[in-house]
Design an enzyme around this catalytic site. Sequence first.
Site, PDB file in Angstrom:
ATOM      1  N   SER A  87      94.473  72.142 -34.614  1.00  0.00           N
ATOM      2  CA  SER A  87      93.468  73.204 -34.617  1.00  0.00           C
ATOM      3  C   SER A  87      92.211  72.850 -33.842  1.00  0.00           C
ATOM      4  O   SER A  87      91.460  73.741 -33.452  1.00  0.00           O
ATOM      5  CB  SER A  87      93.094  73.565 -36.061  1.00  0.00           C
ATOM      6  N   ASP A 130      83.141  75.277 -39.993  1.00  0.00           N
ATOM      7  CA  ASP A 130      83.752  75.608 -41.278  1.00  0.00           C
ATOM      8  C   ASP A 130      84.032  74.311 -42.029  1.00  0.00           C
ATOM      9  O   ASP A 130      83.456  73.273 -41.697  1.00  0.00           O
ATOM     10  CB  ASP A 130      85.011  76.480 -41.100  1.00  0.00           C
ATOM     11  N   HIS A 141      86.119  72.055 -39.132  1.00  0.00           N
ATOM     12  CA  HIS A 141      85.927  71.962 -37.686  1.00  0.00           C
ATOM     13  C   HIS A 141      84.458  71.930 -37.255  1.00  0.00           C
ATOM     14  O   HIS A 141      83.623  72.623 -37.851  1.00  0.00           O
ATOM     15  CB  HIS A 141      86.610  73.152 -37.007  1.00  0.00           C
TER      16      HIS A 141
END
Length: 365
Positions: free
Chosen positions: A32, A322, A325
């Site tokens: 991600s 978040d 990340h």
Amino acid sequence: MEAMKMAILMILLLIISEHAKGAIVQFIFGDSLSDVGNNNYLPRSLAKANLPYYGIDFGNGLPNGRYTNGRTVADIIGDKMGLPRPPAFLDPNLTVDMILEKGVNFASGGGGILNETGQWFIQKFCLWKQIELFEGTQQMVSKKIGRQAAMEFFTNSRYVVALGSNDFINNYLMPVYKDSWTYTTTQFIDYLMSTLRQQLIVLHGYGVRQLVFFGLGPMGCIPLERVLGITGGCQTKVNNIAFQFNKAASNLLKDLSLHLPNATYRFGDAYDVVADVIHNPNKYGFENSDSPCCSFGRIRPALTCIPASSLCKDRSKYVFWDEYHPTDAANEIIAEQIIANLGFKPINASGEAPFGAPEPAPSLF
């Protein structure tokens, strides 16, 4: 007549050769932290960045598959090196011509070095799957421009491999996974390294010569790990695991570079600078380094950013976007450190990047 046919053939071969010698591109394998939209096209995936406010400081401000408010580390490094931004492999608009012009990004949120990592996300591409997709990409390119030209194209390209955090956060550190109670930490890292060795050797067999592997940051300091801890501070044990992983991966890259013909496999380390940013945020212009900019009030961990979340007033002052990340601002510092450590210089004399650094964050209130 034969002379004319030969002349036409030579011209076609020259065109193909010149086409293959275009700007150098990059291929990205990752999770991600590098995904630019692949998971958005996986219908059953539970790991998607397809809701506001992801992408709010990138282009038109709409979600684009990046798990941050702006750019990824790979975006920023590629921009500074003059490399095109590769599209997501699952982008329905992807063509062989686009691959030749920009490369491809295979990164997938939730993916890891191990196939068993991130199973609770249901759909994601772990590294073995990404390598399989890369093999298919090579076959498409070879069919388009010929085997020899394709070989030159892939040999001259640049490669990023950036996985490992999910193998801990969404595998080894979660008791629901078999690996968490099968291996000691040292044994698990050895398992990761033996798997990664096989994967990088396979990539070398596909012509990969210039490769950078991004190391892990202090995982014990991400907001998720803080809120899951007792004190709310960084989890030293988790940070030590990341440090051990980085040391093992660095040694692996050095060994492969020595023993694989013409391979330059390098380790991109930004652990120390990220740790310094987290412990001394004001030094880097940040005001918050322990909680996410996008959060669901006092409900923690919120895991993802959603439309019902609230945003911090200035995204550029937060280290984390978040629970997992970094923000664009933090990613820029990470990217610059990796560039400095590895002595990267611009490769292509390209124009401006499609999107530069975000403008000062506008207020939503």
